[in-house]
Design a protein around this motif. Structure first.
Motif, PDB file in Angstrom:
ATOM      1  N   ASP A  61      -1.939 -47.140 -23.222  1.00  0.00           N
ATOM      2  CA  ASP A  61      -3.188 -47.808 -22.828  1.00  0.00           C
ATOM      3  C   ASP A  61      -4.326 -47.194 -23.634  1.00  0.00           C
ATOM      4  O   ASP A  61      -4.239 -46.031 -24.063  1.00  0.00           O
ATOM      5  N   ARG A  84     -14.123 -42.834 -13.706  1.00  0.00           N
ATOM      6  CA  ARG A  84     -13.214 -43.570 -14.575  1.00  0.00           C
ATOM      7  C   ARG A  84     -12.102 -42.655 -15.100  1.00  0.00           C
ATOM      8  O   ARG A  84     -10.941 -43.049 -15.152  1.00  0.00           O
ATOM      9  N   HIS A 107      -2.048 -42.984 -15.081  1.00  0.00           N
ATOM     10  CA  HIS A 107      -1.086 -42.741 -16.161  1.00  0.00           C
ATOM     11  C   HIS A 107      -0.357 -41.405 -16.062  1.00  0.00           C
ATOM     12  O   HIS A 107       0.594 -41.175 -16.809  1.00  0.00           O
ATOM     13  N   TRP A 109      -8.025 -43.009 -14.743  1.00  0.00           N
ATOM     14  CA  TRP A 109      -7.048 -42.963 -15.855  1.00  0.00           C
ATOM     15  C   TRP A 109      -5.971 -41.912 -15.584  1.00  0.00           C
ATOM     16  O   TRP A 109      -4.787 -42.152 -15.820  1.00  0.00           O
ATOM     17  N   VAL A 134     -10.830 -43.237 -24.490  1.00  0.00           N
ATOM     18  CA  VAL A 134      -9.690 -42.756 -23.709  1.00  0.00           C
ATOM     19  C   VAL A 134      -8.445 -43.468 -24.222  1.00  0.00           C
ATOM     20  O   VAL A 134      -8.442 -44.697 -24.366  1.00  0.00           O
ATOM     21  N   LEU A 147      -2.882 -37.893 -22.692  1.00  0.00           N
ATOM     22  CA  LEU A 147      -4.127 -38.657 -22.570  1.00  0.00           C
ATOM     23  C   LEU A 147      -5.159 -37.985 -23.470  1.00  0.00           C
ATOM     24  O   LEU A 147      -5.496 -36.806 -23.278  1.00  0.00           O
TER      25      LEU A 147
END
Lengths: 188, 188
Positions: free
Chosen positions: A30, A52, A60, A56, A15, A4
């Motif tokens: 993503d 947020r 993920h 994420w 992101v 990420l």
């Protein structure tokens, strides 16, 4: 390996999640941008970004979080907010036992374009090509987050924070997650 | 009113809790310093600071968290870490619905000594006198955190982040705490 990438910023935080494929290839999982309203107070903007980023991470489950290294010399007017968001991204990863890697902007540019002085358009173009996307990721913060993740996948070894740290094994990660859950349980 | 002051820093983060008393007086509740080992990676240092700040907030339940405003112009070599710790302190408060106030170093010095250009020794001396302590709080980061809290108690109105925000009522705080606990519950 799943990375990420976080391009930190208080107004727009890019992101992007990328999986490594055999043969120095990579796949988009993503990508997005967390935006916060400049009319809100800084503490509430940081809370919004943190919530947020938590989402994420939980969705993920990356093996590594790659964050742009923030230098105080650049963009004095926005560096405080940028550093704060970078810190919150590192903290969110650390709370989950996910290792953090920091990469400088020129390392990222060099990794995806071959030149440490590439401009934003070149970076976006190469990210689009590397990931085989039909359309360029927009805005530039989103493309930069993907470039960070790709940079980490293709890095020379040793970019992880703290020379001696390595990716966790599955058992270590399960342990870290359990410890995290225990710490977060509300006290009654 | 109870204020938790935070003098942010990655190596040493000062923390001080002060209660207001009638007649422009103030009482020490607790003071300390969170230290992190420079040999650890930044993400783990931030995690250590966050866990300690969480514990201070949960133990002392302040009405306001007062954080030193970080300027990128000062101390370029340490400003990134300082900004990150300030951001984490703001986030910890925001997660609990506790309002955050930012004060500049010169506002803090002026509030406790009468001069915005006072040196560290003068600040420590005045904090010791204002709180009626037998001994000066050490190190200077601890005294600075108490000075921040006192500055907030004695501030002209309007220092809270976001002009329109006010201290929460007891009912609002209970609601925010319940919401926080619900968010932190581990998902199964």
């Amino acid at each position: 390996m799943r990375v990420l990438g976080v391009d930190p910023g208080l107004t727009r935080c890019g992101v992007g999640v990328v999986d490594s494929l055999p043969g120095r290839r990579a796949k988009l999982v993503d990508v997005g941008v967390v935006r916060t309203d400049a009319d809100l107070s800084v503490d509430l903007r940081l809370l919004r970004v943190a919530e947020r980023l938590d989402a994420w991470l939980d969705e993920h489950l990356p093996d590594v979080v790659a964050v742009e290294r923030v230098f105080a010399q650049h963009n004095v007017s926005t560096v405080t907010g940028t550093a704060q968001v970078a810190g919150i991204a590192m903290l969110a990863a650390a709370r989950r036992g996910v290792p953090v890697a920091l990469h400088t902007p020129s390392e990222v540019k060099a990794a995806v374009t071959g030149s440490g002085r590439a401009d934003k358009e070149q970076v976006t173009r190469m990210v689009t090509r590397i990931l085989g996307l039909a359309e360029a990721p927009r805005p530039a913060d989103a493309a930069d987050a993907l470039a960070l993740a790709i940079c980490h996948l293709w890095r020379p070894s040793g970019a992880l924070q703290g020379g001696e740290r390595h990716e966790l094994t599955a058992a270590q990660r399960a342990w870290a997650a359990a410890e995290h859950a225990a710490r977060q349980r509300p006290r009654r």
